[in-house]
Scaffold this active site. Sequence first.
Site, PDB file in Angstrom:
ATOM      1  N   LYS A  89       0.853  -1.196   0.000  1.00 54.38           N
ATOM      2  CA  LYS A  89       0.000   0.000   0.000  1.00 54.38           C
ATOM      3  C   LYS A  89       0.883   1.238   0.000  1.00 54.38           C
ATOM      4  CE  LYS A  89      -3.841   2.240   2.281  1.00 54.38           C
ATOM      5  NZ  LYS A  89      -4.830   2.215   3.350  1.00 54.38           N
TER       6      LYS A  89
ATOM      7  N   LYS B 102      -2.056  -1.389  -4.120  1.00 54.19           N
ATOM      8  CA  LYS B 102      -2.933  -0.219  -4.103  1.00 54.19           C
ATOM      9  C   LYS B 102      -2.094   1.045  -4.099  1.00 54.19           C
ATOM     10  CE  LYS B 102      -6.091   2.065  -1.014  1.00 54.19           C
ATOM     11  NZ  LYS B 102      -6.405   2.167   0.375  1.00 54.19           N
TER      12      LYS B 102
HETATM   13  C1  PBG Z   1      -7.456   3.950   4.622  1.00 52.57           C
HETATM   14  C2  PBG Z   1      -7.840   3.716   3.218  1.00 52.57           C
HETATM   15  C3  PBG Z   1      -7.631   4.610   2.183  1.00 52.57           C
HETATM   16  C4  PBG Z   1      -8.180   4.019   1.051  1.00 52.57           C
HETATM   17  C5  PBG Z   1      -8.699   2.794   1.414  1.00 52.57           C
HETATM   18  N1  PBG Z   1      -8.458   2.606   2.780  1.00 52.57           N
HETATM   19  C6  PBG Z   1      -7.044   5.955   2.181  1.00 52.57           C
HETATM   20  C7  PBG Z   1      -5.726   6.172   2.775  1.00 52.57           C
HETATM   21  O1  PBG Z   1      -4.948   5.240   3.007  1.00 52.57           O
HETATM   22  O2  PBG Z   1      -5.431   7.328   3.025  1.00 52.57           O
HETATM   23  C8  PBG Z   1      -8.195   4.656  -0.277  1.00 52.57           C
HETATM   24  C9  PBG Z   1      -9.167   4.132  -1.252  1.00 52.57           C
HETATM   25  C10 PBG Z   1      -9.377   5.032  -2.403  1.00 52.57           C
HETATM   26  O3  PBG Z   1      -8.730   6.088  -2.549  1.00 52.57           O
HETATM   27  O4  PBG Z   1     -10.246   4.693  -3.215  1.00 52.57           O
HETATM   28  N2  PBG Z   1      -6.995   2.872   5.325  1.00 52.57           N
HETATM   29 ZN    ZN Z   2      -6.681   3.722   7.414  1.00 55.12          ZN
END
Ligand code: PBG
Ligand code: ZN
Length: 324
Positions: free
Chosen positions: A197, A249
């Site tokens: 991530k 992601k």
């Molecule tokens: C937070 C989380 C995020 C997303 C999914 N879970 C945002 C972040 O990490 O700041 C982003 C999903 C998206 O942008 O569609 N745990």
């Molecule tokens: Zn989070």
Amino acid sequence: MSSQFPAVRPRRLRQSSTLRTMFQETEFDLNDLVLPIFVEEGVSDFGVITSMPGVLRIPESKLAGEIERYARAGIRAVMTFGISHHKDEIGADTWNENGLVARMARICKDTAPELVVMSDTCFCEYTSHGHCGVLHGHTVDNDATLANIGKQAVVAARAGADVIAPSAAMDGQVQAIRRALDEAGHSDTSIVAYSTKFASSLYGPFREAGGTTLEGDRKTYQMNPMNRREAVRESLLDEAEGADCLMVKPAGAYLDVIRDIREASRLPLAAYQVSGEYAMIKFGAAAGAIDEHRVSRETVGAIKRAGADLILTYFAMDFARDGI
Ligand code: PBG
Ligand code: ZN
């Protein structure tokens, strides 16, 4: 020279639509897609997300109706995100048996038992500071967060979630969740880990959608987008900790990473076409620059081609409705 030049003509196999389809290497269908949804408690109307045209915050009271509609349209799985009105310093509502995380899983499972319920497992939508765990000073305390994330996973599993999807980016979170689930008798509940991530600027619209109140950034826990080797390392660590499926992601800007992980592991792999990727296509299409359906199909297809088995995309209902 009697031989004709060029002898090799790849264009031959592109001469009709049937030929092109027959030689198409990559396809995706609804079995590959997961629809992420935003569910808000304590409100009665759908909420507009201006940076994500076409995506609405679902009031909890209308979640069952929406789930029915998705299942009828052919959606196979949802990823649930809660918009909490019960935020505190540590996100305790997430491990409350009657909190929003548990209620979302219960409503989805009761409404459409065959629909796979993936519970996004994090704290940022439930903490007053918007970070993904317990804050000590200016840093998120990794190990204090691990204890809480295990509790959240058990509560979600007990409420009916088929899949726990930890997105907090804490070291050891998969192992902590696996242990907690097994101890609570949920050895059959699987873990789809957000294993690679990145700290991406492409999450911008999600912050509006999820109602998070983050100050600062997540760079001390999410990955540097410029790191390819570390991306593989992170996913292999989650595999060793017991993940059932890995994830990259965002997706579209990280196709090289998807391919790397596909080749480094035999686990199934998911990829998340995030809010910013969705918004770029939506606004580009609204401005008349690109064709929304074709671009959404091409980008999701490319994520599949790169090596993802599952794709989380806000376009999933559009594909269910309009075809692929
Ligand atoms: C937070 C989380 C995020 C997303 C999914 N879970 C945002 C972040 O990490 O700041 C982003 C999903 C998206 O942008 O569609 N745990
Ligand atoms: Zn989070």
